[in-house]
Design an enzyme around this catalytic site. Sequence first.
Site, PDB file in Angstrom:
ATOM      1  N   ARG A  92       0.966  -1.356  -0.085  1.00 43.70           N
ATOM      2  CA  ARG A  92      -0.311  -0.439  -0.521  1.00 43.70           C
ATOM      3  C   ARG A  92       0.714   1.176   0.140  1.00 43.70           C
ATOM      4  NH1 ARG A  92      -4.385  -1.347  -1.554  1.00 43.70           N
ATOM      5  NH2 ARG A  92      -5.432   0.852  -1.103  1.00 43.70           N
ATOM      6  N   HIS A 119      12.558  -2.913  -0.700  1.00 42.19           N
ATOM      7  CA  HIS A 119      11.941  -3.166  -1.893  1.00 42.19           C
ATOM      8  C   HIS A 119      13.034  -4.618  -3.196  1.00 42.19           C
ATOM      9  CE1 HIS A 119      10.062  -1.512  -5.726  1.00 42.19           C
ATOM     10  NE2 HIS A 119      11.251  -1.319  -6.346  1.00 42.19           N
TER      11      HIS A 119
HETATM   12  C1  GRF Z   1       9.319  -8.826  -1.110  1.00 45.34           C
HETATM   13  O1  GRF Z   1      10.454  -8.506  -1.904  1.00 45.34           O
HETATM   14  C2  GRF Z   1       9.678  -7.552  -0.797  1.00 45.34           C
HETATM   15  O2  GRF Z   1      10.788  -7.411  -1.129  1.00 45.34           O
HETATM   16  C3  GRF Z   1       8.714  -6.690  -1.518  1.00 45.34           C
HETATM   17  O3  GRF Z   1       7.232  -7.859  -1.053  1.00 45.34           O
HETATM   18  C4  GRF Z   1       7.609  -9.022  -1.302  1.00 45.34           C
HETATM   19  C5  GRF Z   1       7.690  -9.705   0.454  1.00 45.34           C
HETATM   20  O4  GRF Z   1       8.219 -10.566   0.812  1.00 45.34           O
HETATM   21  N1  GRF Z   1       8.072  -5.083  -1.355  1.00 45.34           N
HETATM   22  P1  GRF Z   1       7.498 -11.589   1.958  1.00 45.34           P
HETATM   23  O5  GRF Z   1       6.338 -11.239   2.215  1.00 45.34           O
HETATM   24  O6  GRF Z   1       8.333 -10.647   2.880  1.00 45.34           O
HETATM   25  O7  GRF Z   1       7.734 -13.221   1.833  1.00 45.34           O
END
Ligand code: GRF
Length: 218
Positions: A116, A134
């Site tokens: 979000r 990210h």
């Molecule tokens: C990760 O790759 C993060 O960089 C991105 O969303 C993904 C979340 O993965 N913002 P998880 O739910 O922690 O496995």
Amino acid sequence: MTLCPDSTLSLVSPSMNTHQFYDGKPWKLGILASGSGSNFEAVAQAIADKQLNAQIQVLIYNNPTAKVATKAANRGIDAVLLNHREYNNRQAFDRKIVQTLQAYDVDLVVLAGWMRVVTSVFIAAFPNRILNIHPSLLPSFKGLHAVEQALQAGVKITGCTVHLVCLEVDSGLILMQAAVPILPDDTAETLHARIQVQEHRILPQAIALATQASLTTV
Ligand code: GRF
């Protein structure tokens, strides 16, 4: 020539474990996640392993079926479902998030797969105290589908970034990055899996950095 697919061959900067271990009062974290929660798990495990001096006060998640909720339950961590679909606008949703984090006395917020966009309501309540992870080397490939964007661009190295959150998406001060080589036969899935290995290494480290650096006291 043989190509080496070893996912541990990743450059991390600043280098790992260079910060001094902070052994004062544990920082109180609030984690926000929308999905599978592997990063949530990495932070919880780093705390359990005493690599990170913090405690997770609360998990906030916004999808009723998010697997991250089970991960929190398994560790006995409070999980609060705040479903953005039940709020009239982003500000109202963020107000509820802030109230919840404050009720849990959170010092530092970690967006760990929080899908979000955050508003000024949220940022003003936790100035310089919201981190995001990210899956790219920012400032390249901001926004959604960062892994696919990197593949499409044909870059040979991508990675992941932990940064402070500001109003502009994926644009705040960068705290830590890990580089991940792109292999010739990579798909979005294989590449994302290797990026996540690095995410799980740098997120706890970046939290430790943030709790010690003066940037969180600005
Ligand atoms: C990760 O790759 C993060 O960089 C991105 O969303 C993904 C979340 O993965 N913002 P998880 O739910 O922690 O496995």
